[in-house]
Enzyme design. Sequence first.
Site, mmCIF file in Angstrom:
data_model
loop_
_atom_site.group_PDB
_atom_site.id
_atom_site.type_symbol
_atom_site.label_atom_id
_atom_site.label_comp_id
_atom_site.label_asym_id
_atom_site.label_seq_id
_atom_site.Cartn_x
_atom_site.Cartn_y
_atom_site.Cartn_z
ATOM 1 C CG PHE A 1 -2.152 0.788 1.117
ATOM 2 C CD1 PHE A 1 -3.373 0.169 0.910
ATOM 3 C CD2 PHE A 1 -2.124 2.174 1.190
ATOM 4 C CE1 PHE A 1 -4.537 0.908 0.783
ATOM 5 C CE2 PHE A 1 -3.278 2.926 1.066
ATOM 6 C CZ PHE A 1 -4.493 2.296 0.864
ATOM 7 C CG PHE B 1 -4.384 -4.027 9.776
ATOM 8 C CD1 PHE B 1 -4.836 -3.202 10.797
ATOM 9 C CD2 PHE B 1 -4.787 -5.359 9.776
ATOM 10 C CE1 PHE B 1 -5.651 -3.696 11.803
ATOM 11 C CE2 PHE B 1 -5.605 -5.855 10.767
ATOM 12 C CZ PHE B 1 -6.046 -5.022 11.792
ATOM 13 C CD GLU B 2 -2.884 -6.573 5.953
ATOM 14 O OE1 GLU B 2 -2.416 -5.569 5.377
ATOM 15 O OE2 GLU B 2 -4.071 -6.650 6.329
ATOM 16 C CB CYS C 1 3.683 4.967 3.506
ATOM 17 S SG CYS C 1 3.139 6.658 3.186
ATOM 18 C CB VAL C 2 -0.588 5.109 7.624
ATOM 19 C CG1 VAL C 2 -2.113 5.117 7.687
ATOM 20 C CG2 VAL C 2 -0.067 3.709 7.911
ATOM 21 C CG HIS D 1 -9.549 2.505 7.842
ATOM 22 N ND1 HIS D 1 -10.220 2.706 6.666
ATOM 23 C CD2 HIS D 1 -8.576 1.624 7.540
ATOM 24 C CE1 HIS D 1 -9.677 1.991 5.711
ATOM 25 N NE2 HIS D 1 -8.676 1.334 6.212
ATOM 26 C CG PHE E 1 7.205 2.237 14.087
ATOM 27 C CD1 PHE E 1 6.076 1.480 13.852
ATOM 28 C CD2 PHE E 1 7.095 3.619 14.001
ATOM 29 C CE1 PHE E 1 4.855 2.078 13.532
ATOM 30 C CE2 PHE E 1 5.888 4.230 13.684
ATOM 31 C CZ PHE E 1 4.768 3.444 13.449
HETATM 32 N N1 INI Z 1 -2.497 0.596 4.478
HETATM 33 C C1 INI Z 1 -1.379 1.355 4.499
HETATM 34 O O1 INI Z 1 -0.285 0.808 4.615
HETATM 35 N N2 INI Z 1 -1.466 2.696 4.417
HETATM 36 C C2 INI Z 1 -2.666 3.346 4.293
HETATM 37 O O2 INI Z 1 -2.663 4.611 4.211
HETATM 38 C C3 INI Z 1 -3.845 2.574 4.245
HETATM 39 N N3 INI Z 1 -5.124 3.195 4.064
HETATM 40 O O3 INI Z 1 -5.149 4.379 3.685
HETATM 41 O O4 INI Z 1 -6.154 2.603 4.237
HETATM 42 C C4 INI Z 1 -3.732 1.162 4.338
HETATM 43 N N4 INI Z 1 -4.832 0.375 4.315
HETATM 44 C C5 INI Z 1 -4.762 -1.040 4.094
HETATM 45 C C6 INI Z 1 -4.537 -1.823 5.374
HETATM 46 O O5 INI Z 1 -3.205 -1.686 5.817
HETATM 47 C C7 INI Z 1 -4.789 -3.322 5.151
HETATM 48 O O6 INI Z 1 -3.919 -3.814 4.172
HETATM 49 C C8 INI Z 1 -6.224 -3.632 4.741
HETATM 50 O O7 INI Z 1 -7.156 -3.032 5.625
HETATM 51 C C9 INI Z 1 -6.463 -5.171 4.758
HETATM 52 O O8 INI Z 1 -6.325 -5.690 6.077
#
Ligand code: INI
Length: 154
Positions: A23, A58-59, A81-82, A89, A114
């Site tokens: 992502f 998240f993973e 990167c978020v 979310h 991190f």
């Molecule tokens: N994952 C990221 O790494 N960065 C983000 O900004 C992001 N946004 O914007 O939603 C993001 N979402 C995906 C998340 O990490 C999971 O892969 C997904 O929810 C499946 O579990």
Amino acid sequence: MVSRIEGELLPGDARIAIVVSRFNDFITGRLLDGAVETHRRQGGNGDKLTVVHVPGSFELPVAAQKLAKSGKHDAVICLGCVIRGQTDHYDYVAGEAAKGIGQVALQTGVPVIFGVITADTLEQAIDRAGAKLGNQGGKAMLAAIEMATLMKKI
Ligand code: INI
């Protein structure tokens, strides 16, 4: 006499795993490049590096946990990167990544670094991925090398 112990910035035989999120790969690819390049410049052997790709930040913790538990790595780096503007979310994804990464380190005793950029805007993220504020991936690699070498001494 103070007994002072610190890690080194020369990786030597340290085995390091990198988990990187797909992502925002425009940013995370730069972080990965920075981490691998920093490892090379510090004298590291590419054979000691393992790179694992996950869908999103998240993973990162669950993959880091399996790598840390395997006994095959002296440190694990999590790169992601978020960006706040992209998601409602943001707080959940960024918060769970940070909490999970910290938990994996404490539960396994393996340093888990991190290297997740949390930014309000894409521009801020770019600044931390090799532009104005350096490359967070390279900094994460230095932290991993320091912690991997420190853990062998304490
Ligand atoms: N994952 C990221 O790494 N960065 C983000 O900004 C992001 N946004 O914007 O939603 C993001 N979402 C995906 C998340 O990490 C999971 O892969 C997904 O929810 C499946 O579990």
